[in-house]
Design a protein around this motif. Structure first.
Motif, PDB file in Angstrom:
ATOM      1  N   LEU A   1     -37.299  34.215  85.965  1.00 12.67           N
ATOM      2  CA  LEU A   1     -38.379  33.326  85.562  1.00 12.67           C
ATOM      3  C   LEU A   1     -39.673  34.114  85.563  1.00 12.67           C
ATOM      4  O   LEU A   1     -40.141  34.560  86.610  1.00 12.67           O
ATOM      5  CB  LEU A   1     -38.478  32.127  86.503  1.00 12.67           C
ATOM      6  CG  LEU A   1     -39.636  31.171  86.285  1.00 12.67           C
ATOM      7  CD1 LEU A   1     -39.494  30.493  84.920  1.00 12.67           C
ATOM      8  CD2 LEU A   1     -39.700  30.140  87.381  1.00 12.67           C
ATOM      9  N   ASN A   2     -40.223  34.337  84.376  1.00 13.79           N
ATOM     10  CA  ASN A   2     -41.509  35.034  84.236  1.00 13.79           C
ATOM     11  C   ASN A   2     -42.605  33.977  84.346  1.00 13.79           C
ATOM     12  O   ASN A   2     -42.841  33.221  83.412  1.00 13.79           O
ATOM     13  CB  ASN A   2     -41.580  35.772  82.903  1.00 13.79           C
ATOM     14  CG  ASN A   2     -40.457  36.762  82.773  1.00 13.79           C
ATOM     15  OD1 ASN A   2     -40.212  37.561  83.673  1.00 13.79           O
ATOM     16  ND2 ASN A   2     -39.734  36.706  81.669  1.00 13.79           N
ATOM     17  N   LEU A   3     -43.238  33.924  85.494  1.00 12.09           N
ATOM     18  CA  LEU A   3     -44.157  32.848  85.813  1.00 12.09           C
ATOM     19  C   LEU A   3     -45.607  33.298  85.690  1.00 12.09           C
ATOM     20  O   LEU A   3     -45.973  34.378  86.170  1.00 12.09           O
ATOM     21  CB  LEU A   3     -43.887  32.359  87.234  1.00 12.09           C
ATOM     22  CG  LEU A   3     -44.657  31.146  87.710  1.00 12.09           C
ATOM     23  CD1 LEU A   3     -44.251  29.920  86.905  1.00 12.09           C
ATOM     24  CD2 LEU A   3     -44.423  30.919  89.197  1.00 12.09           C
ATOM     25  N   THR A   4     -46.408  32.460  85.053  1.00  9.39           N
ATOM     26  CA  THR A   4     -47.855  32.683  84.966  1.00  9.39           C
ATOM     27  C   THR A   4     -48.523  31.439  85.521  1.00  9.39           C
ATOM     28  O   THR A   4     -48.177  30.317  85.140  1.00  9.39           O
ATOM     29  CB  THR A   4     -48.301  32.905  83.493  1.00  9.39           C
ATOM     30  OG1 THR A   4     -47.571  34.006  82.963  1.00  9.39           O
ATOM     31  CG2 THR A   4     -49.782  33.198  83.427  1.00  9.39           C
TER      32      THR A   4
ATOM     33  N   ALA B   1     -45.794  36.634  88.145  1.00  6.52           N
ATOM     34  CA  ALA B   1     -44.685  37.131  88.961  1.00  6.52           C
ATOM     35  C   ALA B   1     -43.373  36.841  88.245  1.00  6.52           C
ATOM     36  O   ALA B   1     -43.291  35.952  87.401  1.00  6.52           O
ATOM     37  CB  ALA B   1     -44.687  36.476  90.335  1.00  6.52           C
ATOM     38  N   THR B   2     -42.356  37.597  88.600  1.00  8.65           N
ATOM     39  CA  THR B   2     -41.001  37.340  88.122  1.00  8.65           C
ATOM     40  C   THR B   2     -40.194  36.821  89.301  1.00  8.65           C
ATOM     41  O   THR B   2     -40.037  37.518  90.308  1.00  8.65           O
ATOM     42  CB  THR B   2     -40.359  38.608  87.547  1.00  8.65           C
ATOM     43  OG1 THR B   2     -41.169  39.074  86.462  1.00  8.65           O
ATOM     44  CG2 THR B   2     -38.961  38.328  87.037  1.00  8.65           C
ATOM     45  N   LEU B   3     -39.722  35.584  89.168  1.00  7.85           N
ATOM     46  CA  LEU B   3     -38.941  34.968  90.222  1.00  7.85           C
ATOM     47  C   LEU B   3     -37.461  35.053  89.865  1.00  7.85           C
ATOM     48  O   LEU B   3     -37.094  35.018  88.691  1.00  7.85           O
ATOM     49  CB  LEU B   3     -39.334  33.495  90.392  1.00  7.85           C
ATOM     50  CG  LEU B   3     -40.809  33.198  90.648  1.00  7.85           C
ATOM     51  CD1 LEU B   3     -41.013  31.700  90.820  1.00  7.85           C
ATOM     52  CD2 LEU B   3     -41.327  33.937  91.849  1.00  7.85           C
TER      53      LEU B   3
ATOM     54  N   VAL C   1     -39.461  21.554  86.956  1.00  8.42           N
ATOM     55  CA  VAL C   1     -39.822  22.028  85.613  1.00  8.42           C
ATOM     56  C   VAL C   1     -38.743  22.968  85.083  1.00  8.42           C
ATOM     57  O   VAL C   1     -38.317  22.862  83.932  1.00  8.42           O
ATOM     58  CB  VAL C   1     -41.205  22.722  85.625  1.00  8.42           C
ATOM     59  CG1 VAL C   1     -41.470  23.439  84.318  1.00  8.42           C
ATOM     60  CG2 VAL C   1     -42.306  21.713  85.915  1.00  8.42           C
ATOM     61  N   VAL C   2     -38.278  23.882  85.920  1.00  7.91           N
ATOM     62  CA  VAL C   2     -37.243  24.827  85.492  1.00  7.91           C
ATOM     63  C   VAL C   2     -35.931  24.090  85.209  1.00  7.91           C
ATOM     64  O   VAL C   2     -35.249  24.381  84.225  1.00  7.91           O
ATOM     65  CB  VAL C   2     -37.039  25.939  86.545  1.00  7.91           C
ATOM     66  CG1 VAL C   2     -35.846  26.803  86.210  1.00  7.91           C
ATOM     67  CG2 VAL C   2     -38.290  26.791  86.666  1.00  7.91           C
TER      68      VAL C   2
ATOM     69  N   THR D   1     -45.698  28.790  82.149  1.00  4.19           N
ATOM     70  CA  THR D   1     -47.062  28.777  82.647  1.00  4.19           C
ATOM     71  C   THR D   1     -47.255  27.447  83.356  1.00  4.19           C
ATOM     72  O   THR D   1     -46.984  26.393  82.779  1.00  4.19           O
ATOM     73  CB  THR D   1     -48.078  28.925  81.505  1.00  4.19           C
ATOM     74  OG1 THR D   1     -47.820  30.159  80.820  1.00  4.19           O
ATOM     75  CG2 THR D   1     -49.495  28.942  82.031  1.00  4.19           C
ATOM     76  N   ILE D   2     -47.709  27.513  84.604  1.00  8.45           N
ATOM     77  CA  ILE D   2     -47.930  26.293  85.377  1.00  8.45           C
ATOM     78  C   ILE D   2     -49.360  26.283  85.896  1.00  8.45           C
ATOM     79  O   ILE D   2     -50.032  27.317  85.929  1.00  8.45           O
ATOM     80  CB  ILE D   2     -46.930  26.164  86.549  1.00  8.45           C
ATOM     81  CG1 ILE D   2     -47.092  27.322  87.535  1.00  8.45           C
ATOM     82  CG2 ILE D   2     -45.500  26.068  86.049  1.00  8.45           C
ATOM     83  CD1 ILE D   2     -46.347  27.135  88.841  1.00  8.45           C
ATOM     84  N   SER D   3     -49.806  25.117  86.328  1.00  5.41           N
ATOM     85  CA  SER D   3     -51.155  24.999  86.880  1.00  5.41           C
ATOM     86  C   SER D   3     -51.160  25.468  88.335  1.00  5.41           C
ATOM     87  O   SER D   3     -50.112  25.540  88.986  1.00  5.41           O
ATOM     88  CB  SER D   3     -51.641  23.556  86.792  1.00  5.41           C
ATOM     89  OG  SER D   3     -50.888  22.739  87.657  1.00  5.41           O
ATOM     90  N   GLU D   4     -52.344  25.744  88.838  1.00  8.12           N
ATOM     91  CA  GLU D   4     -52.484  26.226  90.225  1.00  8.12           C
ATOM     92  C   GLU D   4     -52.044  25.193  91.250  1.00  8.12           C
ATOM     93  O   GLU D   4     -51.722  25.533  92.373  1.00  8.12           O
ATOM     94  CB  GLU D   4     -53.937  26.607  90.496  1.00  8.12           C
ATOM     95  CG  GLU D   4     -54.414  27.821  89.755  1.00  8.12           C
ATOM     96  CD  GLU D   4     -55.837  28.190  90.121  1.00  8.12           C
ATOM     97  OE1 GLU D   4     -56.497  27.465  90.894  1.00  8.12           O
ATOM     98  OE2 GLU D   4     -56.293  29.236  89.635  1.00  8.12           O
TER      99      GLU D   4
END
Length: 142
Positions: free
Chosen positions: A137-140, A122-124, A72-73, A59-62
């Protein structure tokens, strides 16, 4: 060989329908060079493995840019520094490509991830020559 495989399949169907015993879990090896020998193995899956699991959830900020997301990854414990020159895509959209397409996708590194993927979840797919397979990467974005 076909008859042996057909018999194994029929046996598994019988086990499933009658529930007479546990079925084969996930792998059967047939070695017929020196007689008939089968071996059934249950491989354990590591829930934290970035390759064979459902992926890394973040989970990352906007306000995060694509370059910050890569950092981060790369620092994530399950990746263990195995990312040095990644290529990142979301579906059929190439967000950043290392190699021949790097010049065309380099401006995306300074753009916000939210603006690139245009959704909050999204999934990257991350590819790197140090990774054995594509990393999910399951990103929120919060």
């Amino acid at each position: 060989t076909n008859a042996i495989l057909a018999a194994a399949c029929a046996t598994e169907v019988l086990k499933t329908v009658t529930m007479c015993c546990a079925g084969m879990d996930n792998y059967m090896m047939y070695m017929g060079a020196e007689g008939i020998y089968t071996h059934t193995v249950k491989y354990e899956k590591d829930a934290e493995c970035p390759v064979c699991s459902s992926g890394i959830s973040l989970t990352i900020s906007e306000s995060k840019t694509l370059a910050e997301l890569i950092d981060v990854v790369s620092a994530h414990a399950s990746v263990k520094g195995n990312i040095s020159a990644p290529s990142i895509s979301c579906g059929s959209m190439n967000l950043y490509m290392h190699g021949p397409l790097e010049e065309a996708t380099r401006p995306n590194l300074q753009r916000k991830v939210k603006d690139l993927i245009m959704t909050n979840k999204a999934t990257l797919a991350i590819n790197d020559k140090k990774l054995p397979r594509t990393l999910r990467l399951n990103l929120t974005i919060a």
